[in-house]
Design a protein around this motif. Structure first.
Motif, PDB file in Angstrom:
ATOM      1  N   ALA A   1      47.836  33.865  91.699  1.00  0.00           N
ATOM      2  CA  ALA A   1      47.399  34.995  90.875  1.00  0.00           C
ATOM      3  C   ALA A   1      48.045  36.294  91.343  1.00  0.00           C
ATOM      4  O   ALA A   1      48.483  37.115  90.524  1.00  0.00           O
ATOM      5  CB  ALA A   1      45.880  35.101  90.908  1.00  0.00           C
ATOM      6  N   VAL A   2      48.108  36.501  92.648  1.00  0.00           N
ATOM      7  CA  VAL A   2      48.727  37.721  93.187  1.00  0.00           C
ATOM      8  C   VAL A   2      50.211  37.744  92.844  1.00  0.00           C
ATOM      9  O   VAL A   2      50.751  38.777  92.442  1.00  0.00           O
ATOM     10  CB  VAL A   2      48.517  37.787  94.714  1.00  0.00           C
ATOM     11  CG1 VAL A   2      49.337  38.914  95.321  1.00  0.00           C
ATOM     12  CG2 VAL A   2      47.050  37.990  95.035  1.00  0.00           C
ATOM     13  N   GLN A   3      50.879  36.615  92.994  1.00  0.00           N
ATOM     14  CA  GLN A   3      52.299  36.545  92.672  1.00  0.00           C
ATOM     15  C   GLN A   3      52.553  36.876  91.208  1.00  0.00           C
ATOM     16  O   GLN A   3      53.460  37.655  90.872  1.00  0.00           O
ATOM     17  CB  GLN A   3      52.846  35.151  92.979  1.00  0.00           C
ATOM     18  CG  GLN A   3      53.342  34.966  94.396  1.00  0.00           C
ATOM     19  CD  GLN A   3      54.095  33.662  94.557  1.00  0.00           C
ATOM     20  OE1 GLN A   3      54.213  32.863  93.633  1.00  0.00           O
ATOM     21  NE2 GLN A   3      54.597  33.421  95.758  1.00  0.00           N
ATOM     22  N   ARG A   4      51.767  36.295  90.322  1.00  0.00           N
ATOM     23  CA  ARG A   4      51.976  36.526  88.886  1.00  0.00           C
ATOM     24  C   ARG A   4      51.695  37.975  88.525  1.00  0.00           C
ATOM     25  O   ARG A   4      52.377  38.556  87.667  1.00  0.00           O
ATOM     26  CB  ARG A   4      51.074  35.585  88.091  1.00  0.00           C
ATOM     27  CG  ARG A   4      51.529  34.135  88.182  1.00  0.00           C
ATOM     28  CD  ARG A   4      50.616  33.195  87.415  1.00  0.00           C
ATOM     29  NE  ARG A   4      51.090  31.815  87.488  1.00  0.00           N
ATOM     30  CZ  ARG A   4      50.444  30.776  86.993  1.00  0.00           C
ATOM     31  NH1 ARG A   4      49.267  30.956  86.381  1.00  0.00           N
ATOM     32  NH2 ARG A   4      50.949  29.550  87.095  1.00  0.00           N
ATOM     33  N   ARG A   5      50.704  38.579  89.173  1.00  0.00           N
ATOM     34  CA  ARG A   5      50.416  39.988  88.908  1.00  0.00           C
ATOM     35  C   ARG A   5      51.576  40.864  89.358  1.00  0.00           C
ATOM     36  O   ARG A   5      51.995  41.782  88.630  1.00  0.00           O
ATOM     37  CB  ARG A   5      49.130  40.406  89.630  1.00  0.00           C
ATOM     38  CG  ARG A   5      48.703  41.841  89.358  1.00  0.00           C
ATOM     39  CD  ARG A   5      47.356  42.138  89.995  1.00  0.00           C
ATOM     40  NE  ARG A   5      46.934  43.500  89.736  1.00  0.00           N
ATOM     41  CZ  ARG A   5      47.284  44.545  90.469  1.00  0.00           C
ATOM     42  NH1 ARG A   5      48.082  44.368  91.525  1.00  0.00           N
ATOM     43  NH2 ARG A   5      46.867  45.757  90.171  1.00  0.00           N
ATOM     44  N   GLU A   6      52.130  40.578  90.527  1.00  0.00           N
ATOM     45  CA  GLU A   6      53.270  41.356  91.012  1.00  0.00           C
ATOM     46  C   GLU A   6      54.482  41.167  90.111  1.00  0.00           C
ATOM     47  O   GLU A   6      55.216  42.128  89.834  1.00  0.00           O
ATOM     48  CB  GLU A   6      53.600  40.937  92.445  1.00  0.00           C
ATOM     49  CG  GLU A   6      52.536  41.340  93.461  1.00  0.00           C
ATOM     50  CD  GLU A   6      52.856  40.843  94.856  1.00  0.00           C
ATOM     51  OE1 GLU A   6      53.805  40.018  94.983  1.00  0.00           O
ATOM     52  OE2 GLU A   6      52.172  41.264  95.814  1.00  0.00           O
ATOM     53  N   GLU A   7      54.694  39.942  89.643  1.00  0.00           N
ATOM     54  CA  GLU A   7      55.814  39.692  88.744  1.00  0.00           C
ATOM     55  C   GLU A   7      55.631  40.444  87.428  1.00  0.00           C
ATOM     56  O   GLU A   7      56.599  40.988  86.876  1.00  0.00           O
ATOM     57  CB  GLU A   7      55.943  38.193  88.482  1.00  0.00           C
ATOM     58  CG  GLU A   7      56.424  37.402  89.686  1.00  0.00           C
ATOM     59  CD  GLU A   7      56.397  35.908  89.449  1.00  0.00           C
ATOM     60  OE1 GLU A   7      55.941  35.507  88.342  1.00  0.00           O
ATOM     61  OE2 GLU A   7      56.814  35.146  90.344  1.00  0.00           O
ATOM     62  N   ALA A   8      54.405  40.482  86.915  1.00  0.00           N
ATOM     63  CA  ALA A   8      54.145  41.206  85.667  1.00  0.00           C
ATOM     64  C   ALA A   8      54.406  42.701  85.842  1.00  0.00           C
ATOM     65  O   ALA A   8      54.979  43.357  84.961  1.00  0.00           O
ATOM     66  CB  ALA A   8      52.706  40.972  85.214  1.00  0.00           C
ATOM     67  N   ILE A   9      53.997  43.262  86.978  1.00  0.00           N
ATOM     68  CA  ILE A   9      54.243  44.682  87.238  1.00  0.00           C
ATOM     69  C   ILE A   9      55.740  44.963  87.328  1.00  0.00           C
ATOM     70  O   ILE A   9      56.249  45.944  86.755  1.00  0.00           O
ATOM     71  CB  ILE A   9      53.534  45.112  88.533  1.00  0.00           C
ATOM     72  CG1 ILE A   9      52.015  45.063  88.342  1.00  0.00           C
ATOM     73  CG2 ILE A   9      53.965  46.506  88.960  1.00  0.00           C
ATOM     74  CD1 ILE A   9      51.230  45.328  89.607  1.00  0.00           C
TER      75      ILE A   9
END
Length: 225
Positions: free
Chosen positions: A154-162
């Protein structure tokens, strides 16, 4: 499960020590003692047969249990199955315990692979029909490993989205900055082109008028002659 290999049965027969009956009861006492010994031996044999049956059943359960771990563990199996044996009254050894070693470590820098691995660990731990307390502990640890992996994903996907949003914003800004000079250049070029296009017609008119006047004079002179 530890099973007793045999059970001892203690039997005592009181003797009548009165003088009047001692001689008459000798043969009867001997016969009764032999009968009790036979019963005792039969009871021991029955108990031993029961122990052997239980050991055989336990052996089958243990081997099926570990085989289920092995099948579900697949590439995660690092050793086993290994068994703990107990010798039965018949002189044979029976498996009464066993274990299979699994790789339960996380996959470095890859939470998605760790999640898949945790799910396989849990499946391997709970594969037997009756999981042991140790099996349940391994499954619980696998659940914790999977939960941590999901958080990392979840943290990785959030960082990728940002990062993607920032990249789109940067691209839009670059296109806007590039578009403004092109508009002004086109505008000024259009004006220059318009001015340049206005000059040739005026020059052409002057040349045409001069030529017309030059050509007209000889004609007029000739007419006069």
């Amino acid at each position: 499960m530890q099973l007793a290999s045999s059970q001892n049965i203690h039997t005592s027969i009181p003797l009548d020590t009165s003088p009047s009956r001692r001689v008459n009861d000798v043969s009867r006492t001997t016969s009764s003692s032999d009968t009790e010994d036979e019963k005792q031996q039969q009871e021991i044999e029955r108990q031993e047969q029961q122990v052997v049956r239980e050991l055989k059943s336990r052996d089958r359960e243990v081997r099926a249990h570990e085989a289920a771990h092995m099948a579900a563990g697949g590439s995660l199996v690092r050793g086993g199955p290994s068994y703990t044996y107990q010798r039965g009254p018949d002189g044979r050894s029976y498996a009464v315990g066993g274990e299979v070693k699994l790789d339960v470590s996380k996959v470095p820098n890859d939470p998605e692979a760790t999640l898949q691995k945790a799910e396989q660990i849990r499946s391997a731990a709970l594969a037997p029909a009756q999981p042991s307390p140790q099996d349940l502990r391994v499954a619980a640890n696998a659940n914790q490993l999977a939960a941590r992996a999901r958080i990392e994903i979840a943290v990785q996907r959030r960082e990728e989205a940002i990062m993607q949003a920032e990249q789109r914003q940067s691209d839009n800004s670059s296109r806007s900055a590039t578009a403004s000079p092109e508009v002004s250049t086109i505008s000024s070029s259009s004006s220059s082109a318009q001015l340049a296009s206005n000059e040739p017609p005026a020059a052409a008119m002057n040349a045409f008028m001069a030529t017309a006047e030059t050509e007209a004079r000889p004609v007029l002179i000739n007419q006069d002659v």
